[in-house]
Design a protein around this motif. Structure first.
Motif, PDB file in Angstrom:
ATOM      1  N   THR A 187       2.257   1.895  -3.428  1.00  0.00           N
ATOM      2  CA  THR A 187       1.217   2.435  -4.304  1.00  0.00           C
ATOM      3  C   THR A 187       0.979   3.915  -4.037  1.00  0.00           C
ATOM      4  OG1 THR A 187       0.117   0.280  -4.404  1.00  0.00           O
ATOM      5  CG2 THR A 187      -1.189   2.211  -5.010  1.00  0.00           C
ATOM      6  N   ASP A 188       0.960   4.278  -2.766  1.00  0.00           N
ATOM      7  CA  ASP A 188       0.655   5.663  -2.389  1.00  0.00           C
ATOM      8  C   ASP A 188       1.844   6.611  -2.539  1.00  0.00           C
ATOM      9  OD1 ASP A 188      -1.893   4.848  -1.748  1.00  0.00           O
ATOM     10  OD2 ASP A 188      -1.490   4.659   0.399  1.00  0.00           O
ATOM     11  N   LEU A 189       3.056   6.101  -2.279  1.00  0.00           N
ATOM     12  CA  LEU A 189       4.211   6.993  -2.173  1.00  0.00           C
ATOM     13  C   LEU A 189       5.249   6.846  -3.285  1.00  0.00           C
ATOM     14  CD1 LEU A 189       4.817   6.551   1.671  1.00  0.00           C
ATOM     15  CD2 LEU A 189       3.573   8.399   0.527  1.00  0.00           C
TER      16      LEU A 189
ATOM     17  N   HIS B 176       0.834  -1.213   0.000  1.00  0.00           N
ATOM     18  CA  HIS B 176       0.000   0.000   0.000  1.00  0.00           C
ATOM     19  C   HIS B 176       0.863   1.255   0.000  1.00  0.00           C
ATOM     20  CE1 HIS B 176      -3.758  -2.052   0.210  1.00  0.00           C
ATOM     21  NE2 HIS B 176      -3.552  -2.576   1.411  1.00  0.00           N
TER      22      HIS B 176
END
Length: 220
Positions: free
Chosen positions: A45-47, A42
């Protein structure tokens, strides 16, 4: 350039030690921490960090599956596996999953930071002594034979086969240049062509291919 790093380890003490050490190195920035493989995926994906320092043994989604998900995705994030090699017989699985290298937890912290920089630069950290132990485990696994034809070497030139053999022995580009009496730039060019021809993600996969193709044996 600042390298953005995610730490994925279920041991807070490990993450804390790396965090404290990296605070003194302005070229390295921890942008996230994960205690499970799922959290690491996650965060990537976000960073979109440059490197994930990934433990293998974590609850739920382990480091191998997390590595597979990360390297199969669109992010260019590279994974550096952090493990206790003497106890963990699943390191080869992480490399098959796309990890760009690995370090062991009893290494000096400065060496781990150096490994992060190496992996972020697109290379792989894999010492010859560790290579022999890793491949010894890799080639004995039941899953190894079906993959022997996944990266055929028949289409390589004689020089490319020589370079692949040296990569399989853990040689750096500089050492390859010295062994073959060529420039470092030429050695890098040959390695780059091997990536393309063999569909390899990085040097770790080239090492495995060299062993699978029989270009290097455990005794050499």
């Amino acid at each position: 350039m600042t390298l953005r790093v995610v730490l994925a380890d279920d041991q807070p003490l490990v993450r804390s030690g790396l965090r404290v050490l990296m605070a003194d190195h302005p070229d390295l920035e921890i942008v996230g921490e994960a205690a499970t493989g799922a959290e690491a995926v996650h965060l990537v994906t976000d960073l979109s960090p440059d490197v994930v320092v990934m433990d293998i043994r974590m609850p739920g989604v382990d480091g191998i599956e997390a590595t597979r998900r990360i390297t199969a995705g669109p992010a260019t994030t590279r994974v550096l596996v952090l493990t206790t090699f003497d106890e963990d017989d699943h390191v080869y699985g992480a490399l098959r999953a796309g990890a760009s290298g690995f370090v062991v937890k009893d290494m000096a912290l400065d060496d781990i930071l150096a490994a992060i920089r190496v992996v972020a630069a697109g290379d792989a950290l894999i010492a010859p002594s560790v290579t022999r132990r890793l491949i010894a485990d890799f080639v004995e696994r039941p899953a190894a034979p079906p993959e022997r034809s996944s990266r055929p070497v028949e289409g390589l030139t004689e020089r490319e086969r020589e370079v692949l053999t040296l990569v399989g022995r853990g040689r750096s580009n500089t050492e390859i240049a010295e062994d073959l009496f060529i420039t470092v730039a030429t050695a890098k060019s040959h390695v780059s062509r091997l990536f393309t021809k063999l569909g390899a993600r990085d040097r770790v996969q080239l090492v495995i291919t060299a062993y699978e193709a029989g270009l290097v044996t455990l005794g050499r």
